[in-house]
Motif scaffolding. Structure first.
Motif, mmCIF file in Angstrom:
data_model
loop_
_atom_site.group_PDB
_atom_site.id
_atom_site.type_symbol
_atom_site.label_atom_id
_atom_site.label_comp_id
_atom_site.label_asym_id
_atom_site.label_seq_id
_atom_site.Cartn_x
_atom_site.Cartn_y
_atom_site.Cartn_z
ATOM 1 N N LEU A 1 0.819 -1.206 0.000
ATOM 2 C CA LEU A 1 0.000 0.000 0.000
ATOM 3 C C LEU A 1 0.858 1.263 0.000
ATOM 4 O O LEU A 1 0.466 2.281 -0.587
ATOM 5 N N SER A 2 2.022 1.210 0.647
ATOM 6 C CA SER A 2 2.939 2.350 0.568
ATOM 7 C C SER A 2 3.405 2.549 -0.866
ATOM 8 O O SER A 2 3.453 3.672 -1.376
ATOM 9 N N VAL A 3 3.759 1.435 -1.530
ATOM 10 C CA VAL A 3 4.202 1.517 -2.918
ATOM 11 C C VAL A 3 3.086 2.049 -3.806
ATOM 12 O O VAL A 3 3.305 2.944 -4.641
ATOM 13 N N ASN B 1 -6.894 -0.658 5.445
ATOM 14 C CA ASN B 1 -5.848 0.318 5.150
ATOM 15 C C ASN B 1 -5.947 0.842 3.723
ATOM 16 O O ASN B 1 -5.695 2.026 3.472
ATOM 17 N N ALA B 2 -6.309 -0.022 2.792
ATOM 18 C CA ALA B 2 -6.509 0.444 1.416
ATOM 19 C C ALA B 2 -7.640 1.459 1.356
ATOM 20 O O ALA B 2 -7.550 2.482 0.650
ATOM 21 N N ARG B 3 -8.698 1.195 2.125
ATOM 22 C CA ARG B 3 -9.825 2.144 2.163
ATOM 23 C C ARG B 3 -9.384 3.477 2.751
ATOM 24 O O ARG B 3 -9.704 4.547 2.212
ATOM 25 N N ARG B 4 -8.631 3.436 3.835
ATOM 26 C CA ARG B 4 -8.197 4.671 4.488
ATOM 27 C C ARG B 4 -7.250 5.475 3.614
ATOM 28 O O ARG B 4 -7.285 6.709 3.630
ATOM 29 N N LEU B 5 -6.396 4.775 2.869
ATOM 30 C CA LEU B 5 -5.436 5.471 2.008
ATOM 31 C C LEU B 5 -6.038 5.851 0.658
ATOM 32 O O LEU B 5 -5.431 6.618 -0.096
#
Length: 279
Positions: A128-130, A155-159
């Motif tokens: 997810l950082s990438v 985390n994907a949703r939040r980002l």
């Protein structure tokens, strides 16, 4: 009790319990619970806590005294300048792994529309950082734990990023798919060393820590199957534990037709990332 008095009380309680960073953890708990920034906290130390605030702070403090990692208490971990949701279902992202992500980002930015696989994704911190920092990358995250993949989805949703999420044991999650780059931070603690780990680390999922008898079990499996999942000229980047780099590099070069391979040190000078590029 004022905020300042509670901070001193919490620091003493944490120090007595064996917490490695009592001052940092007490401030982190207070800042998050009270909704104050570090600079705001400096000017609020003489403010009295409400009964409700004091109760919430004490509840979190007691959990921390018992050895629960502060990141689990607050459901928050900072990684690559991003905030990730974490709980006891996943390993807490660490600064060591930023060495891996930084190297992967450099490699991917040289490619047009690269496809990347984050294997043993855990919280999703790597992939997810990438995906956030290299917007043109097509990223797949895979893990054998369905619980961990729920954290990845959160985390994907939040980002606010779109990724493919796959469940399965290592490469079984992606079947015959091929990628330009594979990155992984697999379990690498030798089984016999698990009882010797810091009490906070022992609260993290054993599934994400146990690397088998010599800590190299997952590297052997990854090295055996990775060539089938790399495009021509594709690369693999693996985080390794202290003292494992030479063995892991030998595993990769022994199973892959490598154009080149190398090792990258972390900020402490410890060989932390082993990489190889196929022909």
């Amino acid at each position: 009790m004022t905020i300042g008095e509670w901070l001193r009380h919490a620091k003493d309680a944490l120090a007595e319990s064996g917490c490695p960073d009592p001052q940092i953890d007490s401030r982190w708990i207070a800042e998050d619970t009270l909704g104050l920034s570090r600079s705001e906290m400096h000017f609020e130390t003489d403010r009295s806590l409400s009964p409700e605030e004091h109760e919430r702070l004490e509840a979190l403090l007691q959990r921390r005294v018992q050895g629960e990692p502060v990141q689990y208490l607050l459901n928050s971990a900072c990684f690559m300048g991003l905030n990730f949701y974490v709980d006891s279902r996943v390993l807490i992202p660490r600064q060591d792994t930023e060495t891996l992500v930084e190297a992967v980002i450099v490699a991917l930015r040289q490619l047009e529309k690269p496809r990347m696989l984050d294997l043993c994704a855990g919280s999703g911190a790597i992939g997810l950082s990438v995906r956030t920092l290299v917007p043109g990358a097509d990223v797949t995250l895979a893990d054998c734990s369905r619980d961990a993949l729920e954290v990845v989805r959160e985390n994907a949703r939040r980002l606010g990023v779109d990724v493919e999420i796959r469940h399965g044991d290592l490469f079984r999650a992606v079947w015959h798919q091929k990628f330009d780059l594979i990155a992984s931070n697999p379990p690498y603690i030798p089984t016999g060393d698990l009882p010797l780990l810091q009490r906070e680390v022992q609260r993290e999922p054993q599934l994400a820590l146990d690397g088998g008898g010599d800590g190299l079990e997952f590297y052997r499996r990854i090295a055996a199957d990775a060539p089938e999942h790399l495009n021509p000229g594709g690369s693999i980047y693996l985080e390794v534990g202290a003292g494992q780099a030479d063995a892991v590099r030998a595993l990769l070069t022994g199973r892959m037709e490598c154009a080149e391979a190398g090792v990258i040190n972390d900020l402490n000078g410890i060989p932390r990332v082993v990489w190889a590029r196929s022909v």
